[in-house]
Design an enzyme around this catalytic site. Sequence first.
Site, PDB file in Angstrom:
ATOM      1  N   SER A   6      13.847  -9.811  17.023  1.00  0.00           N
ATOM      2  CA  SER A   6      14.432  -8.183  15.744  1.00  0.00           C
ATOM      3  C   SER A   6      13.696  -7.822  15.369  1.00  0.00           C
ATOM      4  O   SER A   6      12.944  -8.487  14.114  1.00  0.00           O
ATOM      5  CB  SER A   6      15.770  -8.605  15.194  1.00  0.00           C
ATOM      6  OG  SER A   6      16.188  -7.723  14.643  1.00  0.00           O
ATOM      7  N   HIS A  31      15.050  -7.082  20.698  1.00  0.00           N
ATOM      8  CA  HIS A  31      16.169  -6.998  20.079  1.00  0.00           C
ATOM      9  C   HIS A  31      15.951  -5.825  19.214  1.00  0.00           C
ATOM     10  O   HIS A  31      15.305  -5.757  18.304  1.00  0.00           O
ATOM     11  CB  HIS A  31      16.992  -7.732  19.693  1.00  0.00           C
ATOM     12  CG  HIS A  31      18.111  -7.657  19.136  1.00  0.00           C
ATOM     13  ND1 HIS A  31      18.859  -7.915  19.803  1.00  0.00           N
ATOM     14  CD2 HIS A  31      18.697  -7.538  17.981  1.00  0.00           C
ATOM     15  CE1 HIS A  31      20.019  -7.558  19.115  1.00  0.00           C
ATOM     16  NE2 HIS A  31      20.289  -6.998  18.163  1.00  0.00           N
ATOM     17  N   ASP A  33      17.617  -2.828  16.987  1.00  0.00           N
ATOM     18  CA  ASP A  33      18.638  -2.932  15.852  1.00  0.00           C
ATOM     19  C   ASP A  33      18.907  -1.345  15.697  1.00  0.00           C
ATOM     20  O   ASP A  33      18.300  -0.998  14.863  1.00  0.00           O
ATOM     21  CB  ASP A  33      18.568  -3.772  14.706  1.00  0.00           C
ATOM     22  CG  ASP A  33      19.251  -5.134  15.102  1.00  0.00           C
ATOM     23  OD1 ASP A  33      20.459  -5.771  15.708  1.00  0.00           O
ATOM     24  OD2 ASP A  33      17.869  -6.193  14.895  1.00  0.00           O
ATOM     25  N   MET A  35      20.858   1.426  12.839  1.00  0.00           N
ATOM     26  CA  MET A  35      21.959   1.435  12.602  1.00  0.00           C
ATOM     27  C   MET A  35      22.109   3.243  11.818  1.00  0.00           C
ATOM     28  O   MET A  35      21.029   3.525  11.873  1.00  0.00           O
ATOM     29  CB  MET A  35      21.858   0.318  10.865  1.00  0.00           C
ATOM     30  CG  MET A  35      21.691  -1.249  11.818  1.00  0.00           C
ATOM     31  SD  MET A  35      20.540  -1.618  10.174  1.00  0.00           S
ATOM     32  CE  MET A  35      20.554  -3.682  11.195  1.00  0.00           C
ATOM     33  N   HIS A  64      20.881  -2.692  20.300  1.00  0.00           N
ATOM     34  CA  HIS A  64      22.364  -2.732  19.166  1.00  0.00           C
ATOM     35  C   HIS A  64      22.845  -2.186  18.506  1.00  0.00           C
ATOM     36  O   HIS A  64      22.179  -1.653  17.706  1.00  0.00           O
ATOM     37  CB  HIS A  64      21.630  -4.628  18.349  1.00  0.00           C
ATOM     38  CG  HIS A  64      23.273  -4.946  18.220  1.00  0.00           C
ATOM     39  ND1 HIS A  64      22.897  -6.070  16.716  1.00  0.00           N
ATOM     40  CD2 HIS A  64      24.408  -4.599  17.509  1.00  0.00           C
ATOM     41  CE1 HIS A  64      24.179  -5.986  16.269  1.00  0.00           C
ATOM     42  NE2 HIS A  64      24.956  -5.372  16.442  1.00  0.00           N
ATOM     43  N   MET A  66      24.378  -0.243  16.121  1.00  0.00           N
ATOM     44  CA  MET A  66      25.642  -0.805  14.750  1.00  0.00           C
ATOM     45  C   MET A  66      25.738   0.866  14.471  1.00  0.00           C
ATOM     46  O   MET A  66      25.619   1.429  13.173  1.00  0.00           O
ATOM     47  CB  MET A  66      24.806  -1.511  13.973  1.00  0.00           C
ATOM     48  CG  MET A  66      24.902  -2.869  14.467  1.00  0.00           C
ATOM     49  SD  MET A  66      23.798  -3.791  13.871  1.00  0.00           S
ATOM     50  CE  MET A  66      22.358  -3.472  14.429  1.00  0.00           C
ATOM     51  N   MET A 135      27.987 -11.761  16.541  1.00  0.00           N
ATOM     52  CA  MET A 135      27.833 -11.264  15.010  1.00  0.00           C
ATOM     53  C   MET A 135      27.782 -12.732  14.423  1.00  0.00           C
ATOM     54  O   MET A 135      28.632 -13.272  14.249  1.00  0.00           O
ATOM     55  CB  MET A 135      28.231 -10.757  14.355  1.00  0.00           C
ATOM     56  CG  MET A 135      27.609  -9.400  14.919  1.00  0.00           C
ATOM     57  SD  MET A 135      25.724  -8.877  15.602  1.00  0.00           S
ATOM     58  CE  MET A 135      25.347  -9.196  13.985  1.00  0.00           C
ATOM     59  N   GLY A 140      23.942  -5.197   9.089  1.00  0.00           N
ATOM     60  CA  GLY A 140      23.567  -4.429   8.125  1.00  0.00           C
ATOM     61  C   GLY A 140      22.135  -4.587   8.202  1.00  0.00           C
ATOM     62  O   GLY A 140      21.550  -3.674   7.604  1.00  0.00           O
ATOM     63  N   PHE A 141      21.995  -5.804   7.793  1.00  0.00           N
ATOM     64  CA  PHE A 141      20.395  -6.261   6.757  1.00  0.00           C
ATOM     65  C   PHE A 141      19.973  -7.731   8.204  1.00  0.00           C
ATOM     66  O   PHE A 141      20.783  -8.411   8.642  1.00  0.00           O
ATOM     67  CB  PHE A 141      20.835  -6.903   5.485  1.00  0.00           C
ATOM     68  CG  PHE A 141      21.454  -5.151   4.801  1.00  0.00           C
ATOM     69  CD1 PHE A 141      20.267  -4.370   4.353  1.00  0.00           C
ATOM     70  CD2 PHE A 141      22.162  -5.406   4.825  1.00  0.00           C
ATOM     71  CE1 PHE A 141      21.105  -3.192   3.786  1.00  0.00           C
ATOM     72  CE2 PHE A 141      23.146  -3.883   4.361  1.00  0.00           C
ATOM     73  CZ  PHE A 141      21.981  -3.372   3.415  1.00  0.00           C
ATOM     74  N   GLY A 143      17.714 -10.836   7.445  1.00  0.00           N
ATOM     75  CA  GLY A 143      18.050 -12.116   6.371  1.00  0.00           C
ATOM     76  C   GLY A 143      18.932 -12.850   5.510  1.00  0.00           C
ATOM     77  O   GLY A 143      18.570 -13.273   4.905  1.00  0.00           O
ATOM     78  N   ASP A 173      23.576 -13.355  17.352  1.00  0.00           N
ATOM     79  CA  ASP A 173      22.501 -12.921  16.404  1.00  0.00           C
ATOM     80  C   ASP A 173      23.255 -12.410  14.954  1.00  0.00           C
ATOM     81  O   ASP A 173      23.569 -12.324  14.567  1.00  0.00           O
ATOM     82  CB  ASP A 173      22.405 -11.142  16.383  1.00  0.00           C
ATOM     83  CG  ASP A 173      21.624 -10.241  16.207  1.00  0.00           C
ATOM     84  OD1 ASP A 173      20.775 -10.452  14.973  1.00  0.00           O
ATOM     85  OD2 ASP A 173      22.007  -8.858  16.038  1.00  0.00           O
ATOM     86  N   GLY A 174      21.791 -13.520  13.921  1.00  0.00           N
ATOM     87  CA  GLY A 174      21.995 -13.273  12.788  1.00  0.00           C
ATOM     88  C   GLY A 174      21.887 -14.869  12.331  1.00  0.00           C
ATOM     89  O   GLY A 174      22.348 -15.494  12.557  1.00  0.00           O
ATOM     90  N   GLY A 195      15.518 -12.409  13.897  1.00  0.00           N
ATOM     91  CA  GLY A 195      14.580 -10.727  13.355  1.00  0.00           C
ATOM     92  C   GLY A 195      13.748 -12.153  11.591  1.00  0.00           C
ATOM     93  O   GLY A 195      12.628 -12.603  12.533  1.00  0.00           O
ATOM     94  N   SER A 196      14.224 -11.994  10.901  1.00  0.00           N
ATOM     95  CA  SER A 196      13.519 -12.667   9.176  1.00  0.00           C
ATOM     96  C   SER A 196      12.742 -13.874  10.065  1.00  0.00           C
ATOM     97  O   SER A 196      11.118 -14.199   9.943  1.00  0.00           O
ATOM     98  CB  SER A 196      13.874 -12.763   8.553  1.00  0.00           C
ATOM     99  OG  SER A 196      15.282 -13.608   9.002  1.00  0.00           O
TER     100      SER A 196
END
Length: 217
Positions: A6, A31, A33, A35, A64, A66, A135, A140-141, A143, A173-174, A195-196
């Site tokens: 991501s 990916h 994101d 938002m 994705h 959102m 999800m 939203g964020f 990490g 995802d997440g 992502g992170s």
Amino acid sequence: MKIAPSILSADFANLARDIKLVEKAGADYIHVDVMDGHFVPNITIGPAVVAAIRPVTKLPLDCHLMIEKPENYILDFAKAGADIINVHVEATPHIHRALQMIKGADVKAGVTINPGTPVDAIKHVLKMADLVLVMTVNPGFGGQAFIPEAVEKVKELKALKEEFDYHYEIEVDGGIVPETAEICQAAGADVFVAGSYIYNAPDPDERIAALKEVLAK
Ligand code: DX5
Ligand code: ZN
């Protein structure tokens, strides 16, 4: 098994560099994101950025959304070069129409559910889905910590896929790190967004290798 880094956790001033880096390291999707500050409490990127990164990579762009009223932007993302467009069932009263629009634009259609949303909410559109995104954090964020209760839904989706011979990929995802990726894979997940874990590391390519290693076992 597919890895989808991501770019939410990439360096936005060096997106091209950070995309090429993960492509070289063996990523399968990029990916993206998106938002809007309404559906989720954060604002990120829009179709102009998708168009800008399109020529940078050969990898499919997994967008994705959102955002509220995703129908209003599906064509913009398709034109910008998205290969997969994921819409949240919670973001529209017309999820069937939204998926029809995506497919009509010749883009792979993904349907997404938040941690609090049951699989039942998308039961009637599973047949048309090319991808189902579960999800494993509240969107939203980057990490955030993995929500283990979501794993049950991956299992349900895998069972439905087998029972009715659906063709969708199951994406999570997440909070994905090697340990949580393994749990999701055992439940039936095919695509792993991270992502992170990938980008907040000195060597993102080692992180991709570590994910691939646990998932290849
Ligand atoms: C969250 C996004 C995710 C996010 C994942 O709203 O949809 O794609 O980038 O970040 P990590 O892997 O850090 O949880
Ligand atoms: Zn995402």
